[in-house]
Design a protein around this motif. Structure first.
Motif, mmCIF file in Angstrom:
data_model
loop_
_atom_site.group_PDB
_atom_site.id
_atom_site.type_symbol
_atom_site.label_atom_id
_atom_site.label_comp_id
_atom_site.label_asym_id
_atom_site.label_seq_id
_atom_site.Cartn_x
_atom_site.Cartn_y
_atom_site.Cartn_z
ATOM 1 N N ALA A 176 0.846 -1.201 0.000
ATOM 2 C CA ALA A 176 0.000 0.000 0.000
ATOM 3 C C ALA A 176 0.880 1.248 0.000
ATOM 4 N N ARG A 177 1.971 1.203 0.778
ATOM 5 C CA ARG A 177 2.879 2.346 0.828
ATOM 6 C C ARG A 177 3.530 2.569 -0.547
ATOM 7 N N ASN A 178 3.984 1.476 -1.171
ATOM 8 C CA ASN A 178 4.600 1.605 -2.505
ATOM 9 C C ASN A 178 3.607 2.137 -3.534
ATOM 10 N N ASP A 179 2.377 1.631 -3.454
ATOM 11 C CA ASP A 179 1.343 2.117 -4.374
ATOM 12 C C ASP A 179 1.162 3.622 -4.199
ATOM 13 N N TYR A 180 1.117 4.046 -2.929
ATOM 14 C CA TYR A 180 0.924 5.465 -2.640
ATOM 15 C C TYR A 180 2.086 6.282 -3.211
ATOM 16 N N LEU A 181 3.327 5.819 -2.980
ATOM 17 C CA LEU A 181 4.488 6.577 -3.452
ATOM 18 C C LEU A 181 4.514 6.655 -4.978
ATOM 19 N N THR A 182 4.148 5.558 -5.628
ATOM 20 C CA THR A 182 4.113 5.531 -7.097
ATOM 21 C C THR A 182 3.088 6.528 -7.617
ATOM 22 N N LEU A 183 1.908 6.502 -6.995
ATOM 23 C CA LEU A 183 0.837 7.396 -7.424
ATOM 24 C C LEU A 183 1.210 8.853 -7.128
ATOM 25 N N ALA A 184 1.850 9.083 -5.966
ATOM 26 C CA ALA A 184 2.248 10.443 -5.599
ATOM 27 C C ALA A 184 3.273 10.980 -6.601
ATOM 28 N N ASP A 185 4.160 10.105 -7.052
ATOM 29 C CA ASP A 185 5.154 10.456 -8.060
ATOM 30 C C ASP A 185 4.478 10.898 -9.356
ATOM 31 N N ALA A 186 3.506 10.097 -9.783
ATOM 32 C CA ALA A 186 2.759 10.410 -11.013
ATOM 33 C C ALA A 186 1.994 11.717 -10.838
ATOM 34 N N ALA A 187 1.420 11.923 -9.639
ATOM 35 C CA ALA A 187 0.647 13.145 -9.368
ATOM 36 C C ALA A 187 1.547 14.375 -9.445
ATOM 37 N N LEU A 188 2.784 14.229 -8.925
ATOM 38 C CA LEU A 188 3.748 15.328 -8.954
ATOM 39 C C LEU A 188 4.089 15.676 -10.406
ATOM 40 N N GLU A 189 4.323 14.639 -11.220
ATOM 41 C CA GLU A 189 4.608 14.824 -12.646
ATOM 42 C C GLU A 189 3.486 15.602 -13.326
ATOM 43 N N LEU A 190 2.258 15.274 -12.934
ATOM 44 C CA LEU A 190 1.093 15.862 -13.604
ATOM 45 C C LEU A 190 0.598 17.122 -12.882
ATOM 46 N N SER A 191 1.252 17.494 -11.774
ATOM 47 C CA SER A 191 0.810 18.626 -10.932
ATOM 48 C C SER A 191 -0.689 18.526 -10.634
ATOM 49 N N ALA A 192 -1.088 17.372 -10.144
ATOM 50 C CA ALA A 192 -2.518 17.146 -9.900
ATOM 51 C C ALA A 192 -2.696 16.418 -8.578
ATOM 52 N N PRO A 193 -3.874 16.551 -7.950
ATOM 53 C CA PRO A 193 -4.138 15.718 -6.771
ATOM 54 C C PRO A 193 -4.175 14.236 -7.172
ATOM 55 N N LEU A 194 -3.850 13.351 -6.228
ATOM 56 C CA LEU A 194 -3.768 11.914 -6.524
ATOM 57 C C LEU A 194 -5.005 11.400 -7.246
ATOM 58 N N VAL A 195 -6.158 11.840 -6.758
ATOM 59 C CA VAL A 195 -7.406 11.284 -7.264
ATOM 60 C C VAL A 195 -7.627 11.635 -8.740
ATOM 61 N N ASN A 196 -6.984 12.699 -9.219
ATOM 62 C CA ASN A 196 -7.185 13.106 -10.620
ATOM 63 C C ASN A 196 -6.204 12.451 -11.589
ATOM 64 N N VAL A 197 -5.258 11.663 -11.055
ATOM 65 C CA VAL A 197 -4.202 11.118 -11.903
ATOM 66 C C VAL A 197 -4.714 10.281 -13.084
ATOM 67 N N PRO A 198 -5.613 9.307 -12.856
ATOM 68 C CA PRO A 198 -6.053 8.496 -14.007
ATOM 69 C C PRO A 198 -6.730 9.335 -15.095
ATOM 70 N N ALA A 199 -7.633 10.244 -14.689
ATOM 71 C CA ALA A 199 -8.352 11.058 -15.680
ATOM 72 C C ALA A 199 -7.382 11.970 -16.428
ATOM 73 N N LEU A 200 -6.418 12.521 -15.681
ATOM 74 C CA LEU A 200 -5.470 13.443 -16.301
ATOM 75 C C LEU A 200 -4.516 12.700 -17.243
#
Ligand code: ZN
Length: 399
Positions: free
Chosen positions: A234-258
């Motif tokens: 769960a921690r790794n999933d969070y860090l991976t998603l947070a990384d992607a969110a940072l790349e996209l300058s978006a909140p975590l929840v918006n990552v897939p749509a963005l």
């Protein structure tokens, strides 16, 4: 030889003393037999323990019928020896194994799906259910009710019954053993025959987290992690998603749509780029064609481009081939350098043959048809000379 299995009655025993009753040389190592052991040998989907016997690290633990063989790289001293279990590894196995019993029971209760096999890997574990019709909502429902049992912190009890007694009992997983049967009971939820090591209360499983499901020939494979593994995943999933969110300058929840939107934008940009490259190529082709000299009624475009100068090279060759009575001899410098020969469609020369003669002389290789050929792999410093040779050969052909 029969080894008393201390883990049968006490899964929490981390250290013990035992008498060495046999040592057999096995290849470069030794198989050591004790009167009793707390080390778990690989069995029933659960991997073997690790640890130390005396000062010697344990390489493996194996079942040999009634006996347990401890595989060591060095011979331990005779007599009484102290065994120390790699507790971190063992407790992790206990969390996964009890978690598996709970999850398997939940699938049986919620959908009457039976677990036909269990495998505990280094990263995650899998169970195979006896149907390929298990749906995602069903998996989620089983995960939910399995975790309820974890949160309720129910006792996990071990008992031993005779074969006759167990035959009358309703076991989720019946025993394949003869004689005395070891039963693992999760209070008011599950009763299975099992020789594995388990936590003493379901709360110690921590969390049961399903990671993946796959349908394969008549079965559904469910991948899951429990306890410490669930935390790490769960921690790794969070860090991976947070990384992607940072790349996209978006909140975590918006990552897939963005990410989806960016993908669409990229495809649209590439489509426009292709179109513009085509248009640019047509302008360049017109320019090159108009300024090219005519020899024997044939307009010969000879041009060497710098590396990276012309991203639309394929479009350019295509556009040039659309003009009448023309041969294009185009080189692109770079590493490696490229040669592109083309003529007006259906023209009288042979581009593949021409390219072959040029590469024979200047190196590189390539091929194509009468109308269009492409080569590469020659030194970029030889591009200009290669084009001059091609033009002179063409003049020779035309004569
Ligand atoms: Zn089991």
């Amino acid at each position: 030889m029969k080894t008393e299995r201390l883990y049968y009655t006490d899964s929490y025993l981390r250290e013990f003393e035992a008498q060495i009753v046999g040592i057999a040389q096995a290849g470069a190592g030794f198989r050591v037999y004790l009167d009793r052991t707390a080390f778990y040998p690989e069995s029933g989907g659960q991997p073997a323990d690790r640890g130390r016997l005396g000062e010697v690290p344990l390489l493996n633990v194996e079942n040999e019928g009634e006996a347990v063989a401890h595989l060591l790289g060095a011979r331990p001293a005779d007599g009484v020896v102290r065994g120390v279990i790699d507790w971190k590894r063992r407790f992790d196995h206990m969390q996964q194994h009890t978690g598996q019993h709970i999850l398997s029971a939940a699938f049986e209760k919620r959908g009457d799906y039976k677990t036909v096999s269990f495998h505990m890997g280094d990263e995650s574990s899998t169970i195979d259910l006896d149907s390929d019709r298990v749906s995602r909502p069903q998996v989620q429902a089983a995960e939910e009710s399995a975790n309820e049992v974890v949160f309720e912190d129910r006792p996990v009890k071990i008992c031993f019954k005779s074969e006759e007694e167990t035959s009358a009992m309703k076991l989720r997983k019946p025993s394949e053993r003869k004689g005395e049967v070891r039963l693992v009971e999760i209070a008011d939820f599950d009763l299975s025959a099992c020789g594995g090591t388990h936590v003493s209360r379901t709360g110690a499983v921590g969390l049961i987290l399903v990671r993946k499901m796959d349908h394969t020939k008549g079965m559904t494979r469910v991948e899951f992690v429990c306890g410490g593994r669930a935390l790490r995943k769960a921690r790794n999933d969070y860090l991976t998603l947070a990384d992607a969110a940072l790349e996209l300058s978006a909140p975590l929840v918006n990552v897939p749509a963005l990410a989806r939107k960016r993908g669409e934008e990229l495809r649209e940009s590439l489509r426009i780029r292709e179109k513009l490259l085509g248009q640019l190529a047509e302008y360049r082709a017109r320019e090159l064609f108009d300024s090219a000299p005519v020899k024997n009624g044939l307009r010969i475009v000879r041009k060497a481009f710098a590396a990276g100068e012309i991203p639309e090279i394929k479009h350019l060759i295509n556009a040039l081939a659309g003009f009448p009575a023309m041969v294009a001899l185009v080189g692109v410098r770079g590493r490696p350098a490229g040669l592109y020969f083309a003529q007006s469609r259906g023209g009288g020369c042979d581009m593949a043959a021409l390219l072959k003669r040029v590469t024979e002389r200047f190196g590189g290789k390539g091929g194509g048809t009468r109308d269009s050929a492409q080569g590469g792999g020659l030194e970029e410093s030889r591009i200009e000379d290669a084009l001059i040779l091609a033009e002179s050969l063409l003049a020779g052909d035309a004569e």
